[in-house]
Design a protein around this motif. Structure first.
Motif, mmCIF file in Angstrom:
data_model
loop_
_atom_site.group_PDB
_atom_site.id
_atom_site.type_symbol
_atom_site.label_atom_id
_atom_site.label_comp_id
_atom_site.label_asym_id
_atom_site.label_seq_id
_atom_site.Cartn_x
_atom_site.Cartn_y
_atom_site.Cartn_z
ATOM 1 N N ALA A 1 24.553 30.421 32.352
ATOM 2 C CA ALA A 1 24.313 29.889 34.494
ATOM 3 C C ALA A 1 25.206 28.820 35.423
ATOM 4 C CB ALA A 1 22.937 30.155 35.193
ATOM 5 N N ALA A 2 25.663 28.556 34.387
ATOM 6 C CA ALA A 2 25.703 27.089 35.469
ATOM 7 C C ALA A 2 27.494 26.838 35.234
ATOM 8 C CB ALA A 2 25.786 25.970 34.806
ATOM 9 N N ALA A 3 27.763 27.268 34.190
ATOM 10 C CA ALA A 3 29.742 27.838 33.588
ATOM 11 C C ALA A 3 30.389 28.163 34.626
ATOM 12 C CB ALA A 3 30.005 28.620 32.755
ATOM 13 N N ARG A 4 31.390 27.676 34.775
ATOM 14 C CA ARG A 4 32.626 28.380 36.374
ATOM 15 C C ARG A 4 33.387 29.731 35.596
ATOM 16 N NH1 ARG A 4 32.587 25.370 41.462
ATOM 17 N NH2 ARG A 4 31.781 23.616 40.198
ATOM 18 N N PRO A 5 33.566 30.940 36.213
ATOM 19 C CA PRO A 5 34.847 31.736 35.800
ATOM 20 C C PRO A 5 35.509 31.891 35.520
ATOM 21 C CG PRO A 5 34.138 32.572 38.183
ATOM 22 C CD PRO A 5 33.481 30.298 37.713
ATOM 23 N N ALA A 6 36.520 30.646 35.119
ATOM 24 C CA ALA A 6 37.425 30.410 34.329
ATOM 25 C C ALA A 6 37.394 30.196 33.188
ATOM 26 C CB ALA A 6 38.712 29.028 35.102
ATOM 27 N N THR A 7 36.213 29.251 32.690
ATOM 28 C CA THR A 7 35.922 29.244 31.162
ATOM 29 C C THR A 7 35.411 30.465 30.133
ATOM 30 O OG1 THR A 7 33.543 28.529 31.738
ATOM 31 C CG2 THR A 7 34.931 26.793 32.355
ATOM 32 N N LEU A 8 34.752 31.486 31.046
ATOM 33 C CA LEU A 8 34.474 32.658 30.593
ATOM 34 C C LEU A 8 35.574 33.714 30.216
ATOM 35 C CD1 LEU A 8 31.499 33.198 33.223
ATOM 36 C CD2 LEU A 8 31.692 32.176 31.052
ATOM 37 N N SER A 9 35.557 34.526 29.085
ATOM 38 C CA SER A 9 36.108 35.905 28.914
ATOM 39 C C SER A 9 35.568 37.117 29.644
ATOM 40 C CB SER A 9 35.435 36.080 27.558
ATOM 41 O OG SER A 9 34.475 37.489 27.451
ATOM 42 N N GLY A 10 36.470 37.653 29.475
ATOM 43 C CA GLY A 10 37.345 38.470 30.810
ATOM 44 C C GLY A 10 36.199 39.282 30.662
ATOM 45 N N GLN B 1 38.007 46.835 38.574
ATOM 46 C CA GLN B 1 39.061 46.053 37.144
ATOM 47 C C GLN B 1 38.994 44.874 37.299
ATOM 48 O OE1 GLN B 1 42.370 48.766 36.722
ATOM 49 N NE2 GLN B 1 43.154 47.849 35.433
ATOM 50 N N GLN B 2 39.549 44.330 38.541
ATOM 51 C CA GLN B 2 39.965 42.846 37.773
ATOM 52 C C GLN B 2 38.187 42.464 38.579
ATOM 53 O OE1 GLN B 2 41.652 41.352 36.205
ATOM 54 N NE2 GLN B 2 43.420 42.704 36.152
ATOM 55 N N PHE B 3 37.830 41.757 37.996
ATOM 56 C CA PHE B 3 36.609 41.056 38.563
ATOM 57 C C PHE B 3 35.639 40.093 40.078
ATOM 58 C CE2 PHE B 3 37.931 39.662 34.075
ATOM 59 C CZ PHE B 3 38.196 41.035 33.437
ATOM 60 N N ASN B 4 37.186 39.750 40.041
ATOM 61 C CA ASN B 4 37.070 39.240 41.598
ATOM 62 C C ASN B 4 35.689 37.893 41.105
ATOM 63 O OD1 ASN B 4 38.929 40.883 42.374
ATOM 64 N ND2 ASN B 4 37.893 42.268 43.333
ATOM 65 N N LEU B 5 35.364 36.955 40.479
ATOM 66 C CA LEU B 5 34.731 36.842 41.125
ATOM 67 C C LEU B 5 34.745 35.348 42.131
ATOM 68 C CD1 LEU B 5 32.684 36.408 37.475
ATOM 69 C CD2 LEU B 5 31.997 37.332 39.050
ATOM 70 N N PHE B 6 34.175 34.751 42.403
ATOM 71 C CA PHE B 6 34.827 33.899 42.997
ATOM 72 C C PHE B 6 34.872 32.376 42.625
ATOM 73 C CE2 PHE B 6 31.614 35.921 46.347
ATOM 74 C CZ PHE B 6 32.720 36.305 47.140
ATOM 75 N N PRO B 7 36.166 31.629 41.943
ATOM 76 C CA PRO B 7 36.132 31.648 41.229
ATOM 77 C C PRO B 7 35.822 29.880 41.645
ATOM 78 C CG PRO B 7 38.467 31.182 42.586
ATOM 79 C CD PRO B 7 37.139 32.575 43.142
ATOM 80 N N HIS B 8 35.781 29.548 41.984
ATOM 81 C CA HIS B 8 35.141 28.324 43.042
ATOM 82 C C HIS B 8 33.579 27.599 42.855
ATOM 83 C CE1 HIS B 8 35.233 29.959 46.584
ATOM 84 N NE2 HIS B 8 34.071 29.201 46.666
ATOM 85 N N LEU B 9 33.325 28.802 42.495
ATOM 86 C CA LEU B 9 31.561 28.947 42.782
ATOM 87 C C LEU B 9 31.396 29.234 40.661
ATOM 88 C CD1 LEU B 9 30.553 31.291 45.324
ATOM 89 C CD2 LEU B 9 29.801 28.925 45.570
#
Ligand SMILES: Nc1ncnc2c1ncn2[C@@H]1O[C@H](COP(=O)(O)OP(=O)(O)OP(=O)(O)O)[C@@H](O)[C@H]1O
Ligand SMILES: [Mg+2]
Length: 231
Positions: free
Chosen positions: A133-142, A87-95
């Motif tokens: 591809a080059a974006a960080r997760p925090a800049t993306l929508s859910g 449910q909570q995407f759990n992407l690595f935020p620093h990658l």
């Protein structure tokens, strides 16, 4: 592809799963439904060895899990063949997006880095995220993050994909984008088990709907039979 036999899981003295049996043929889509607390997440987590169980057995993508602790290395091997999306995407935020997707295959180290990267870009295009591809997760929508999480799971070439309420943290428009991706995977023959309250998804994609109640399989059937006609 998946055979669950008389699965029993006990937490704090309560039988959370109380003799669950179900079969998922290769290339089919099973939707798990049932009230909150009925054991849907626990069942899904037992399927990829994230949680132990005390009775019964699970066979999934050629791997057999028995009750109790698993032998060393067994879960690593299983998880290469069984992808999971939460449910909570759990992407690595620093990658970056692409690094999130290539991390698993790079750790496995079976293919050259440029090949892994090219395959990841194909997957990102498939989920409509190639431009990011080059974006960080925090800049993306859910919804965008969830589509990256799906690409990340697919990058391991899993034989089975498990989804635990992949859209319940998303607004309706983003949910629809994510569900469209999952429906496309279904059309491509990906074997999947999807926990979702979205009846529309079940009607579009589910081969079978399994309804849990209090840790037991209450009913199994087509979406029409279990969820009723579209309203
Ligand atoms: N580690 C634990 N210890 C004690 N109880 C637990 C534990 N894990 C789950 N439970 C209980 O097991 C039951 C089933 O939980 P589970 O998360 O599998 O349900 P669910 O069907 O996924 O519910 P939801 O729709 O709310 O996600 C719940 O009553 C929950 O409180
Ligand atoms: Mg749950």
């Amino acid at each position: 592809m998946i055979d669950v036999l008389a699965l029993v899981a006990v937490r704090s003295g309560t039988r959370i799963l109380d003799g669950v049996s179900l079969g998922v043929p290769e290339g089919s889509v099973t939707t798990l439904v049932g009230p909150s607390g009925s054991g849907k997440s626990t069942l899904l987590r037992c399927l990829n060895g994230l949680e132990p169980f005390s009775g019964g057995s699970v066979t999934i993508a050629g791997h057999r899990l028995a009750a109790g602790p698993q032998p060393p290395g067994a879960l690593e091997r299983l998880r290469r063949d069984v992808g999971m999306v939460f449910q909570q995407f759990n992407l690595f935020p620093h990658l970056t997006v692409i690094d999130n997707v290539t991390l698993g295959p790079r750790v496995l180290g079976r293919r050259p880095a440029d090949e892994v990267r090219a395959a990841a870009l194909v997957l990102l295009d498939r989920v409509g995220m190639g431009r990011f591809a080059a974006a960080r997760p925090a800049t993306l929508s859910g919804g965008q993050q969830q589509r990256v999480a799906i690409a990340r799971a697919l990058a391991m070439g899993p034989r089975v994909m498990l989804f635990d309420e992949p859209t319940s943290a998303l607004d309706p428009r983003m949910s629809a984008e994510v569900l469209d991706v999952i429906v496309e995977l279904a059309r491509g023959g990906q074997t999947m088990v999807v926990v979702t309250h979205d009846h529309g998804f079940a009607r579009r994609a589910a081969t079978q709907v399994v309804e849990l109640a209090s840790g037991r399989v209450q009913r199994t059937g087509t979406a029409e039979a279990i969820l009723g006609a579209a309203g």
